[in-house]
Design a protein around this motif. Structure first.
Motif, PDB file in Angstrom:
ATOM      1  N   UNK A  26     -47.736 -41.385 -18.886  1.00 53.81           N
ATOM      2  CA  UNK A  26     -46.750 -40.339 -18.613  1.00 53.81           C
ATOM      3  C   UNK A  26     -47.396 -39.174 -17.863  1.00 53.81           C
ATOM      4  N   UNK A  27     -48.336 -39.489 -16.983  1.00 48.42           N
ATOM      5  CA  UNK A  27     -49.060 -38.465 -16.241  1.00 48.42           C
ATOM      6  C   UNK A  27     -48.151 -37.607 -15.363  1.00 48.42           C
ATOM      7  N   UNK A  28     -47.157 -38.212 -14.725  1.00 51.23           N
ATOM      8  CA  UNK A  28     -46.295 -37.435 -13.830  1.00 51.23           C
ATOM      9  C   UNK A  28     -45.003 -36.980 -14.504  1.00 51.23           C
TER      10      UNK A  28
ATOM     11  N   UNK B  16     -42.968 -40.686 -25.556  1.00 50.33           N
ATOM     12  CA  UNK B  16     -42.068 -39.657 -25.031  1.00 50.33           C
ATOM     13  C   UNK B  16     -41.446 -38.778 -26.112  1.00 50.33           C
ATOM     14  N   UNK B  17     -41.446 -39.245 -27.360  1.00 52.87           N
ATOM     15  CA  UNK B  17     -40.756 -38.544 -28.449  1.00 52.87           C
ATOM     16  C   UNK B  17     -41.611 -38.550 -29.712  1.00 52.87           C
TER      17      UNK B  17
ATOM     18  N   UNK C 273     -40.536 -35.832 -20.284  1.00 56.92           N
ATOM     19  CA  UNK C 273     -39.434 -36.428 -19.536  1.00 56.92           C
ATOM     20  C   UNK C 273     -39.687 -36.241 -18.051  1.00 56.92           C
ATOM     21  N   UNK C 274     -38.906 -36.924 -17.251  1.00 60.29           N
ATOM     22  CA  UNK C 274     -39.005 -36.833 -15.797  1.00 60.29           C
ATOM     23  C   UNK C 274     -37.603 -36.620 -15.253  1.00 60.29           C
ATOM     24  N   UNK C 275     -37.478 -35.903 -14.133  1.00 56.23           N
ATOM     25  CA  UNK C 275     -36.153 -35.679 -13.551  1.00 56.23           C
ATOM     26  C   UNK C 275     -35.540 -37.008 -13.103  1.00 56.23           C
ATOM     27  N   UNK C 276     -34.221 -37.045 -13.093  1.00 55.98           N
ATOM     28  CA  UNK C 276     -33.497 -38.254 -12.683  1.00 55.98           C
ATOM     29  C   UNK C 276     -33.856 -38.645 -11.254  1.00 55.98           C
TER      30      UNK C 276
END
Length: 183
Positions: free
Chosen positions: A117-119, A159-160, A173-176
């Motif tokens: 989840x680096x980015x 992520x959680x 999280x990452x943007x859509x």
């Protein structure tokens, strides 16, 4: 086997239409064949990634060989569609990205198939009540499955963080837009 190969070739060369959608309904309907289960999906379009999605509500069919479609657990998801020979939208049964949060006008989600989840962005102080999602998850996996397994399946630990029986804290999280571009 030949039919599966033909379907794979047909769909792998099809144009993909994607949107962030809010689930209105996902219901099982009578299938055209005995090989697939068929679901009728109604989604409100929150953000389209393709200009050909011009409506605010989409109705499309999904097909699966097993049980209810997994994306139906989430209230929001990026749904990836193709058009069939009649020009109707249909869902490619395994392609979706969960969308969890709208913050500052942007949609955020995660891709559980990534190794790192680096980015991803760190999300502070955001908690989710997932009671309703877990209840739907039990219909997706109809076997007697423990709640902890369902939480890990639909809200992965990378992520959680589980903070209660029916709550999780968001870590990353990452943007859509970024999620869509990475598909």
């Amino acid at each position: 086997m030949f039919l599966i190969l033909v379907m794979h070739i047909l769909y792998s060369q099809s144009k993909i239409y994607a949107f962030v959608g809010k689930k209105i309904s996902v219901e099982r309907v009578k299938s055209d064949d005995s090989f697939n289960l068929k679901y009728r999906n109604v989604y409100k379009v929150e953000q389209a990634f393709d200009e050909e999605i011009e409506t605010d509500t989409l109705v499309f069919n999904s097909y699966t060989h097993m049980n209810q479609i997994r994306y139906s657990v989430y209230d929001y998801a990026i749904i990836y569609l193709v058009k069939n020979e009649k020009g109707e939208f249909i869902h490619r049964r395994t392609y979706y990205t969960p969308i969890i949060l709208k913050k500052n006008g942007k949609w955020y989600g995660f891709d559980s198939s990534v190794d790192n989840n680096d980015d991803y962005e760190i999300i502070h102080y955001e908690h989710l009540d997932i009671r309703k999602n877990l209840a739907i998850g039990k219909t997706v996996f109809q076997e007697k499955i423990k709640k902890k397994w369902l939480i890990n399946a639909f809200y992965p630990e990378k992520f959680f963080t589980r903070i209660g029986k029916n709550k999780v804290k968001i870590k990353y999280l990452k943007t859509a837009e970024k999620l869509f571009k990475s598909k």
